[in-house]
Write an enzyme that holds these catalytic residues in place. Structure first.
Site, PDB file in Angstrom:
ATOM      1  N   SER A 163     -15.925  45.087 136.728  1.00 63.25           N
ATOM      2  CA  SER A 163     -16.025  44.534 138.076  1.00 63.25           C
ATOM      3  C   SER A 163     -15.909  43.021 138.097  1.00 63.25           C
ATOM      4  CB  SER A 163     -17.370  44.945 138.706  1.00 63.25           C
ATOM      5  OG  SER A 163     -17.459  46.338 138.850  1.00 63.25           O
ATOM      6  N   PRO A 191     -18.782  53.047 137.294  1.00 61.38           N
ATOM      7  CA  PRO A 191     -18.854  51.582 137.411  1.00 61.38           C
ATOM      8  C   PRO A 191     -19.858  51.129 138.476  1.00 61.38           C
ATOM      9  CG  PRO A 191     -16.572  52.278 137.223  1.00 61.38           C
ATOM     10  CD  PRO A 191     -17.393  53.533 137.344  1.00 61.38           C
ATOM     11  N   ASP A 192     -20.602  50.096 138.154  1.00 58.76           N
ATOM     12  CA  ASP A 192     -21.597  49.448 139.040  1.00 58.76           C
ATOM     13  C   ASP A 192     -22.836  50.295 139.294  1.00 58.76           C
ATOM     14  OD1 ASP A 192     -19.781  47.379 139.210  1.00 58.76           O
ATOM     15  OD2 ASP A 192     -19.090  47.885 141.213  1.00 58.76           O
ATOM     16  N   SER A 193     -22.911  51.504 138.751  1.00 56.29           N
ATOM     17  CA  SER A 193     -24.026  52.387 139.096  1.00 56.29           C
ATOM     18  C   SER A 193     -25.353  51.903 138.541  1.00 56.29           C
ATOM     19  CB  SER A 193     -23.759  53.803 138.574  1.00 56.29           C
ATOM     20  OG  SER A 193     -23.627  53.810 137.159  1.00 56.29           O
TER      21      SER A 193
END
EC number: 3.2.1.-
Length: 453
Positions: A221, A151-153
């Site tokens: 997110s 996530p968010d990478s």
């Protein structure tokens, strides 16, 4: 499992056999359920299930049990530990296979994850990250599993230089191929509809190797509506198609998007609600699943420690939500066939204390370790009076260097390391706690902690 093995070498027949063994069906040509069918696996040993079992008399328990604990959510692999990740994955995926259900894992260990924010941590470098991913792949052992990769990478790159972005993209592409070769369905970070534009997110996904994956997931997110995420996903898919990348699908996190949208953090917001219940039967050929990627009731890290289960949050999310399609009571004991968890308990080197008024105390645990380094977590506790700011110091052992800190600000003078509170966690009421964590090289431990208020 070789990280360079291309998933294209897997034949269609072999893929079908793997899916059948795991109780997963490939819905070829089906417009009703993306590319997967089956029942998602509900882990009986989640944080919410344990809370429900431990609090039968709490006024919130029935609501949390029926609307959250009864539902499947993804299992997060977020503690970097090379020695135990294979057995952890094998145990979890094996239990799902024994139940004839489809497991989902969120892999969260990329170096510099969350750009050093509330969920910082992960592998110390990309080489060890790939070793960790290979351990995950070995644990899958060909059993089809939904993998939500990092996530968010991809959506969050503001802290990375152009060279670091290139290195991360290469790492994600290698991880995707490694996990695909082990039978996984791999979805990369698609951000959400109120973040990057669809075209920009598609460009980033292409650079990160989505051509070798199954698609992307969104809303892990945030709290954007399913309608907004679906429209955004179609834009991303169209932009990918314009780059010659076709056949991909979207996964949407619906764990907290049944109420208001807005800022990323849900720890203080009482307008959030759980959204659609998790399912592979999406009714949309472009969407493989509606998942609870972020388990409802687990904190984002702005008010409470990131990932900690908070019953007030869970009850708030469940209030006013419809009853789920099925209400299977939560099982609080793992199946008898599930091997015991082999992860060793964290080593406590500093006891929790009850400091006097106007003072603070600190307790340390080693949350994970590997050859040449470790990850530590420190809990700061206010005494009998309120604290408006705190700092924790300790003497670094020979060869020990702190490389990254989250939840605080690091300074080093000679052999003394000091972490001062961040802007958001310095004020503590009597008896309240705050946490910070760090990654360091050298021998594990932070003995002799001194907390100053």
């Amino acid at each position: 499992m070789s990280p360079t093995l291309s998933p294209r070498r897997l034949t269609l027949a072999a893929t079908a056999l793997v899916c059948a063994a795991a109780g997963v069906g490939l819905a070829a040509g089906s417009a009703s359920a993306g590319t997967l069918s089956g029942t998602l696996y509900r882990d009986p040993d989640t944080a919410v299930a344990r809370w429900v079992a431990a609090n039968p008399g709490d006024s919130r328990t029935a609501l949390i049990s029926s609307r959250i604990a009864s539902q499947p959510a993804t299992r997060w692999l977020s503690n970097f530990n090379l020695s135990t990740v294979q057995s952890e994955v094998s145990t979890y995926v094996g239990a799902a296979a024994a139940a004839g259900q489809v497991p989902a894992l969120t892999v969260y260990g990329i170096p510099n994850r969350d750009c050093g924010g509330a969920s910082a941590g992960g592998a110390p470098d990309l080489t060890q990250y790939q070793t960790w991913v290979s351990g995950i792949a070995r644990g899958l052992a060909g059993r089809t599993t939904l993998i939500l990769l990092e996530p968010d990478s991809i959506a969050l790159q503001t802290c990375l230089s152009s060279g670091e972005i290139t290195a991360r993209n290469q790492a994600l592409a290698t991880a995707t191929r490694t996990l695909k070769a082990a039978g996984a369905k791999v979805y990369l970070d698609g951000g959400h509809s109120a973040w990057n534009s669809g075209a920009e997110q598609a460009r980033r996904l292409a650079d990160a190797g989505i051509a070798d994956g199954d698609g992307f997931y969104t809303n892990a997110s945030n709290f954007q509506s399913t309608a907004n995420e679906t429209a955004f996903g179609r834009t991303v898919l169209s932009s990918l198609s314009g780059r010659g990348i076709t056949g991909k699908r979207q996964v949407i996190d619906t764990s907290r998007n049944g109420g208001a949208a807005g800022d990323w953090c849900g720890d203080d917001n009482t307008d959030r609600r759980i959204g659609r219940y998790p399912t592979l039967d999406t009714g949309d050929a472009s969407i493989d699943a509606y998942l609870w990627i972020k388990p409802p009731g687990e904190a984002d890290g702005c008010r409470y420690a990131a990932g900690s289960f908070q019953p007030d949050l869970a009850a708030s999310l469940a209030t006013g939500a419809s009853n789920p399609p099925t209400t299977t009571p939560p099982t609080t004991t793992p199946p008898a066939t599930t091997p015991p968890v082999t992860t060793p308990p964290p080593t406590t080197t500093t006891p929790t204390t009850n400091p006097p008024a106007g003072a603070c105390g600190a307790a340390y645990v080693t949350s994970s370790s590997w050859q040449g380094g470790f990850q530590g977590q420190v809990t700061v506790k206010a005494g009998g009076g309120a604290v408006s700011g705190w700092s924790v110091s300790w003497t670094l052992a020979a060869g020990q260097t702190v490389n990254q800190v989250w939840g605080g600000v690091l300074s080093v003078s000679g052999s003394t390391a000091t972490v001062r509170n961040a802007a958001w966690n310095g004020s503590l009421q009597p008896g309240a706690t705050a946490e910070f964590g760090f990654i360091a090289s050298g021998p594990a431990g932070a003995p002799g902690l001194t907390c100053t208020a």
